[in-house]
Design a protein around this motif. Structure first.
Motif, PDB file in Angstrom:
ATOM      1  N   ASP A 138       0.814  -1.211   0.000  1.00 55.39           N
ATOM      2  CA  ASP A 138       0.000   0.000   0.000  1.00 55.39           C
ATOM      3  C   ASP A 138       0.850   1.264   0.000  1.00 55.39           C
ATOM      4  O   ASP A 138       0.322   2.368   0.081  1.00 55.39           O
ATOM      5  N   ARG A 139       2.172   1.117  -0.085  1.00 53.36           N
ATOM      6  CA  ARG A 139       3.037   2.278  -0.196  1.00 53.36           C
ATOM      7  C   ARG A 139       3.098   2.742  -1.650  1.00 53.36           C
ATOM      8  O   ARG A 139       2.869   1.974  -2.580  1.00 53.36           O
ATOM      9  N   ALA A 140       3.394   4.007  -1.837  1.00 55.46           N
ATOM     10  CA  ALA A 140       3.543   4.548  -3.193  1.00 55.46           C
ATOM     11  C   ALA A 140       4.529   5.702  -3.149  1.00 55.46           C
ATOM     12  O   ALA A 140       4.639   6.409  -2.142  1.00 55.46           O
ATOM     13  N   ARG A 141       5.246   5.890  -4.243  1.00 54.27           N
ATOM     14  CA  ARG A 141       6.278   6.924  -4.269  1.00 54.27           C
ATOM     15  C   ARG A 141       5.670   8.315  -4.154  1.00 54.27           C
ATOM     16  O   ARG A 141       6.193   9.175  -3.462  1.00 54.27           O
ATOM     17  N   VAL A 142       4.561   8.561  -4.847  1.00 52.59           N
ATOM     18  CA  VAL A 142       3.891   9.868  -4.810  1.00 52.59           C
ATOM     19  C   VAL A 142       2.404   9.665  -4.603  1.00 52.59           C
ATOM     20  O   VAL A 142       1.866   8.582  -4.849  1.00 52.59           O
ATOM     21  N   GLY A 143       1.730  10.727  -4.161  1.00 50.90           N
ATOM     22  CA  GLY A 143       0.279  10.680  -3.964  1.00 50.90           C
ATOM     23  C   GLY A 143      -0.369  11.981  -4.409  1.00 50.90           C
ATOM     24  O   GLY A 143       0.153  13.068  -4.135  1.00 50.90           O
TER      25      GLY A 143
END
Length: 969
Positions: free
Chosen positions: A371-376
């Protein structure tokens, strides 16, 4: 200087050092201030010794301490809350996670109101008592039997008005309260009243339940002078039975007795007047009504790659679980959705998916490294919440407040303006946004997105490891608990200099931020045209822009001619509004739940004109007016982004009705408050209503209420409404065609009042005008209102009032008496004079010799109204009535004396005999200055454009009018 007697006083002392004043003198000075009913609040900054501030403060709870000046904002909300309570502006907090108060947690209650009213309380003031009771029991669950209500009163003896088992539904209790009889007395025995409550009401026969808590609310405006020695023991007996007593009094004289009676000093309240009665309602309500615990909560989070996978189950998951730990999900009060986002949002589950706490917690436990992501992208996430989560399909409930918890550990990517705009659109729907920032989250960005006040709703954790600490969790819970609707603030223009935060100021400014957020390059050029002109333009633009909804109730039995007049009135307002230039938008709502067209439906003046032309009388099919639904529907369905409402543009609701709804005034007042909180200004227009109290109750201010006798008067309302809403006067109305001019000329009365007034006058810079209304038994309330409407129309078209040339007074006469309602210099604007003429009421006629007696009204006006010493103004009297024949010789002689002093008299007689006398009373030429009418209805046939009164060009007025008449024909 400038203190107002009817307004509560507050003194706020802020200091960073002790004064070292003499302790005795300080205490004496403090007591002197408190005796003047002034609340004293003290704030110490960085002080170790707070004893001086404790001495000065009105109450220990009014003392605040902070470490530095930067920390002052931390006590702001507490201080504001206390000031609001002092004003009587008490917000009804509805906790989500836990109930407030010892008694409300049980949700069952036997509640008794004990009332005493002295001779000073009339029926009007008694309404405060009724409203107070109704407001307290509004949230009580009476229909299910959990709460029972009784009312008693006392004079020298007590009387049970109704006991606890009498009424079993909210409607019946509210009806009984509204119909309460006024029991007034010079003296009263509160001891007998308390004994009555204990013996007759809090008993099995009175409906008392042994397993349910009891509360007694005493309300009195006078000290009890009978059986004073028994008061303490009678109160103690009630309290010893386990009953909690609140004692409320109006006036300081009753305060000592209240403390003897109440369960504690904190449960005894005294206020200066009935207007302040509601100031202590909240504390009682918290213990009486089972508060609503509903909430629809959307949790939206972005976890960047900066968080270690091991820290997600270690810190982040417990954080989410701690937020929802006390939420009543199993009972259905709280619904939760969960969304995580990168560039696009991913809905893990919506509000309708899970109904148990175990299912929600299971999904939270499943959050992991994937559920991590580099950008949001925060803008996309908020848009998804607004359109997909807070929707019927997403499980949103109309009766449950919405809250968004936005959690980020990095700055949002994409256009920041779009992010802020999406946040504003979400808040405009009534949702509250609480932001939580961690690690590399942008503080200014999250503060701009959060609901106001940002100090409470933008929360920051020092790191992942302390995100689940009480310092983070409690503010989130409190933020949802105290959820308040987002209020659209009209017209904020921000100016930034030097190190001002651009993103923050753009978020605060009204939309469009490109126009309303202004930045100066430095202090040296802040006064340059590049800064000043945008500010001026922004202010002008705010006044010229509006989103306006017309809400119409038309009686289905009304005539087609009246319906055509209504449509013509709406068309006239649109004709002078700049719809083509995007300054104004219009929507139309017809009573009965019909949204005829929304604000974004017709983008041009021509389209709106066609839409109004297509209206048919059969569409007004509702007989009974539902004002509460009108307010709800327009707010929920029309003043929304989907309905075409624009951010940063003022909203106006114009309610037009020819009937009263007769609905509960408290419910209407509540809906009016919700409209105000949503930034909607409410204007009301009543046609042919005998009572406009309901419209005054709903309108945003007294200046926003208009009333006329019939639909013929509607077009004259337009001028006043355009003055109140400047956006309605942003376009030049089209020039009428020849056909329109002919129709207009046919409506004009043959007798131009301007000629009669102007004849023989010089160009005096001041003109004094007095309206004299006769009152007789034959002149009914309806007749009297028609005379008043006539005078209002004269004022409406007399622009010389606003120029300071024309001064107006009003007098009523009859039955050997005269009454001056206001003097010539009392009001200086058309609007003020218009409203004060409208408020004139008939005085009560007594005796048998009042059918047509005239008073010496002309002498009264000459001596009491006109300045006969200086004679610096031209004096005019317009006298009207239907009973001039009684004592006509005195009446005529009095008029002759007035005319001999230089007063111009215009007389209107209704009926043949009064008409004949009117011709003798009027100034020459009598053929023009005496007007004989068959009945009162003919007053409305005199076109207001012929009622213009003298101005500086008075000598040329007749000539101008002749030219105008020639053009019209």
């Amino acid at each position: 200087m400038g203190d107002r007697q009817e307004v509560p006083n507050a003194l706020i002392i802020i200091t960073d050092e002790a004064s070292n004043a003499d302790a005795k003198k300080l205490k004496k000075s403090s007591q002197a201030v408190k005796k003047k009913n002034t609340k004293v609040y003290t704030i110490g900054v960085g002080m170790k010794d707070m004893s001086e501030l404790q001495t000065a403060a009105s109450d220990p709870s009014n003392v605040f301490s902070v470490d530095t000046m930067d920390d002052l904002m931390s006590v702001r909300e507490q201080l504001v809350g206390k000031i609001k309570a002092l004003q009587g502006d008490v917000s009804a907090f509805m906790p989500v996670f836990k109930t407030v108060g010892d008694l409300s947690a049980t949700k069952t209650l036997d509640l008794v109101f004990l009332l005493h009213t002295s001779k000073k309380i009339n029926r009007g003031k008694y309404q405060y008592y009724k409203d107070f009771i109704s407001d307290i029991i509004r949230g009580a669950d009476i229909d299910s039997g959990k709460v029972r209500v009784a009312v008693a009163a006392y004079r020298k003896r007590g009387v049970v008005i109704f006991n606890l088992k009498k009424y079993k539904t909210m409607d019946k209790v509210q009806t009984a309260v509204e119909g309460l009889k006024l029991y007034r007395s010079k003296v009263g025995s509160v001891a007998k009243g308390l004994d009555l409550v204990r013996g007759k009401i809090l008993s099995k026969a009175g409906g008392d339940r042994p397993d349910v808590p009891n509360v007694v609310v005493l309300l009195t405006d006078a000290k009890s002078t009978v059986d004073e020695k028994k008061i303490k023991s009678s109160a103690r007996k009630v309290r010893n039975a386990g009953t909690k007593i609140f004692a409320a009094g109006i006036g300081k004289a009753v305060e000592p007795q209240l403390k003897l009676i109440a369960s504690s000093d904190d449960d005894a309240f005294s206020v200066a007047s009935l207007d302040d009665l509601f100031a202590f309602k909240e504390k009682i309500v918290k213990q009486v009504a089972p508060h609503s615990t509903k909430a629809d909560i959307a949790i939206v989070f972005h976890l960047s790659s900066g968080i270690a996978p091991a820290n997600i189950p270690k810190y982040f998951v417990p954080f989410l679980k701690a937020i929802l730990e006390k939420a009543n999900i199993d009972g259905g009060d709280v619904r939760v959705s969960l969304t995580n986002f990168a560039k696009r949002p991913r809905v893990r589950f919506n509000l309708a998916k899970f109904k148990t706490s175990a299912d929600v917690m299971k999904q939270i436990n499943a959050i992991g490294r994937k559920d991590r992501a580099r950008v949001g992208n925060g803008a996309n996430a908020l848009k998804n919440v607004r359109t997909k989560i807070f929707s019927k399909k997403g499980g949103d409930r109309p009766d449950a407040p919405n809250a968004v918890i936005l959690i980020m550990d990095n700055k949002s990517v994409g256009n920041q303006k779009v992010f802020f705009r999406e946040a504003e659109q979400l808040k405009a729907t009534g949702a509250k946004i609480i932001t939580v920032g961690m690690a590399k989250a942008n503080a200014a960005e999250l503060r701009a997105v959060a609901s106001q006040p940002a100090d409470d709703n933008a929360i920051f954790a020092k790191g992942y490891n302390n995100i689940a600490s009480p310092d983070v969790i409690e503010p989130i819970r409190n933020g949802i608990r105290a959820r308040k609707s987002y209020v659209v603030v009209e017209g904020i223009i921000t100016v930034g200099m030097a190190k001002a935060n651009a993103a923050e100021l753009r978020a605060v400014a009204s939309q469009p931020a490109d126009d309303n957020a202004i930045f100066a390059k430095g202090y040296n050029n802040i006064a340059s045209p590049d800064v000043i002109e945008p500010i001026r333009n922004g202010i002008r633009a705010r006044q010229d822009r509006a989103d306006i909804v017309f809400a119409v109730h038309f009686n289905p039995r009304g005539s087609q001619a009246d319906f055509d007049r209504l449509v013509s009135f709406l068309q006239s307002l649109i004709a002078t509004s700049d719809v083509d230039g995007k300054k104004v938008r219009f929507g139309l709502y017809i009573d009965g739940g019909i949204v005829k067209f929304n604000l974004n439906k017709n983008p041009t003046n021509a389209a709106l004109a066609r839409a109004l032309s297509s209206l048919r009388r059969r569409e007004a099919r509702v007989q009974k007016f539902d004002l509460e639904r009108v307010l709800q529907d327009t707010r929920r369905r029309m003043f929304t982004p989907q309905g075409g409402d624009r951010l940063g543009v003022p909203n106006g609701l114009v309610v037009i009705t020819d009937a009263n709804s007769g609905q509960d005034r408290r419910a209407l007042r509540s809906e009016s408050r919700r409209a105000a909180e949503a930034g909607i200004g409410v204007y009301t227009l009543g046609i042919g209503l005998s009572d406009k109290g309901e419209l005054e109750n709903v309108a945003s201010s007294s200046n926003n209420v208009f009333a006329f006798s019939d639909y013929n008067e509607l077009e004259r309302y337009g001028a006043l409404l355009r003055k109140e809403i400047r956006a309605l006067d942003t376009r030049q109305a089209p020039v009428p065609t020849t056909r329109d001019r002919v129709r207009l000329s046919e409506r004009l009365h043959q007798i131009p009042l301007a000629d009669s007034v102007a004849e023989g006058l010089d160009c005096n810079p001041r003109v004094d005008l007095v309206f004299a209304f006769q009152q007789t038994k034959r002149i009914t309330e309806s007749h009297f209102r028609k005379m008043v409407d006539f005078a209002k129309n004269v004022v409406l078209y007399s622009t010389e009032i606003d120029d300071g040339i024309l001064h107006v007074s009003a007098v009523t006469f009859g039955a050997h008496r005269e009454k001056t309602h206001f003097g010539l210099d009392k009001y200086s604007s058309r609007q003020a004079i218009y409203w004060n003429i409208d408020r004139i009421s008939r005085f009560k006629l007594k005796g048998s010799r009042v059918k047509g007696e005239n008073s010496d009204v002309f002498s009264h006006i000459s001596s009491k109204v006109f300045d006969m010493k200086s004679l610096s103004a031209k004096m005019i009297i317009i006298v009207m009535g239907d009973q001039f024949r009684r004592r006509s010789s005195v009446f005529i002689k009095s008029a002759e004396k007035a005319k001999a002093r230089g007063t111009k008299v215009f007389a209107i007689g209704i009926g043949p005999i009064p008409g004949a006398i009117a011709t003798r009373v009027a100034s020459p030429p009598r053929a023009i200055n005496a007007l004989v009418l068959k009945d009162f209805d003919e007053l409305s046939q005199i076109d207001s454009k012929h009622l213009r009164l003298p101005n500086l060009d008075l000598c040329k007025l007749v000539e101008k009018q002749a030219v105008q008449d020639q053009r019209l024909t």
